[in-house]
Design a protein around this motif. Structure first.
Motif, short mmCIF file in Angstrom:
data_model
loop_
_atom_site.label_atom_id
_atom_site.label_comp_id
_atom_site.label_asym_id
_atom_site.label_seq_id
_atom_site.Cartn_x
_atom_site.Cartn_y
_atom_site.Cartn_z
N VAL A 1 0.86 -1.18 0.00
CA VAL A 1 0.00 0.00 0.00
C VAL A 1 0.90 1.23 0.00
CG1 VAL A 1 -1.85 -1.19 1.23
CG2 VAL A 1 -0.15 0.12 2.52
N SER A 2 0.29 2.39 -0.18
CA SER A 2 1.08 3.62 -0.20
C SER A 2 1.28 4.15 1.21
CB SER A 2 0.39 4.68 -1.06
OG SER A 2 -0.81 5.09 -0.45
N VAL A 3 2.33 4.94 1.38
CA VAL A 3 2.56 5.61 2.67
C VAL A 3 1.38 6.52 2.99
CG1 VAL A 3 4.01 7.32 3.84
CG2 VAL A 3 5.07 5.50 2.48
N ARG A 4 0.85 7.16 1.95
CA ARG A 4 -0.29 8.06 2.16
C ARG A 4 -1.48 7.30 2.73
NH1 ARG A 4 -2.77 12.06 -2.53
NH2 ARG A 4 -4.32 13.11 -1.21
N THR A 5 -1.68 6.04 2.29
CA THR A 5 -2.78 5.22 2.81
C THR A 5 -2.60 4.94 4.30
OG1 THR A 5 -3.24 4.16 0.69
CG2 THR A 5 -3.90 2.96 2.66
N LEU A 6 -1.37 4.58 4.68
CA LEU A 6 -1.13 4.32 6.11
C LEU A 6 -1.32 5.57 6.94
CD1 LEU A 6 1.97 1.91 5.97
CD2 LEU A 6 -0.47 1.36 6.19
#
Length: 267
Positions: free
Chosen positions: A12-17
């Protein structure tokens, strides 16, 4: 591990986390001395649980509720073995339900594709009646196996689906008239590259273009195939001896007149 390492690990993306942390769905277990997020094994396990529920189409708020999230955004303790098993059982049920729905959708799409690829909307008896006693309904399937071009067959299916029985009668008559003109021109000694030969080459291309897009290069490849396929060669040569190679000659000459390099053509 850092947020970047965790994101790479689970895909997943860092932005998602970051977003999941903001809404209280996943708060990392610790922070470094510099204040950076640090994700432990329990956090990674939770991410996988979230991803499974997301795959079922569940909203993030519902996932948070299922995972026991509190309004304060503090992540609950690691699941006990019994609660973990219950979560897995729930996830498995949701996924199998989703698989069943997707399989139903695949079956529906397969049915639509089968109808789209049917092409000629006539019974085998009607095909023989309109196209002549030499016509073989299985030729359409043989052509699809020989030239597996989805774009061409999509065009063919779209165009033939709109044709009525009367349309096929008209088109068949037009093709026979065109072929008769080809035979007459060959018999009268019309030479490739002349104005009359080029007119006939364009007439031949137009007869093909009503089924699917036929630029000059594609017409050349089809005409070459006529000379190599015994059934096609016999069809044209029965109209006029050696009509098949002559047709290829006028097609190539007309294509060259339109700037096509006949030595390097692609479908």
């Amino acid at each position: 591990m850092t947020v970047g390492e965790a994101a790479n690990l689970v895909g997943v993306s860092v932005r998602t986390l970051h977003h999941w942390e903001q809404i209280g769905l996943l708060v990392p277990a610790a922070r470094s001395s510099a204040g950076y997020r640090l994700y432990g094994p329990a956090d990674i396990e939770r991410i996988h649980q979230i991803l499974v529920y997301r795959e079922t189409g569940m909203a993030l708020a519902d996932i948070a509720q299922l995972l026991g999230e509190t309004e304060s955004g503090v992540a609950p303790a690691t699941l006990t073995p019994s609660s973990a098993t219950a979560h897995l059982a729930r996830q498995r049920k949701l996924l199998t339900d989703r698989i069943a729905r997707l399989q139903e959708m695949v079956s529906a799409v397969d049915t639509m594709m089968e109808k789209k690829k049917m092409g000629i909307q006539l019974t085998p008896e009607e095909q023989v009646e309109i196209f002549g006693k030499d016509w073989k309904p299985e030729w359409q399937d043989e052509a699809r196996e020989r030239w597996d071009d989805p774009e061409v067959w999509s065009q063919y299916a779209d165009r033939t689906a709109k044709l009525t029985k009367d349309d096929y009668r008209r088109i068949t008559a037009e093709i026979k008239a065109m072929e008769a003109q080809l035979g007459e021109a060959k018999r009268n000694g019309v030479q490739p590259g002349t104005e009359r030969a080029n007119q006939l080459a364009e007439l031949h291309r137009a007869s093909l273009d009503q089924w699917f897009d036929v630029p000059y290069a594609r017409q050349i490849l089809l005409a070459r195939m006529y000379t190599q396929d015994p059934q096609f060669a016999k069809h044209y040569n029965d109209i006029e001896p050696d009509l098949t190679p002559w047709l290829l000659q006028i097609v190539e000459a007309n294509a060259r007149a339109h700037g096509v390099d006949t030595e390097n053509v692609e479908w």
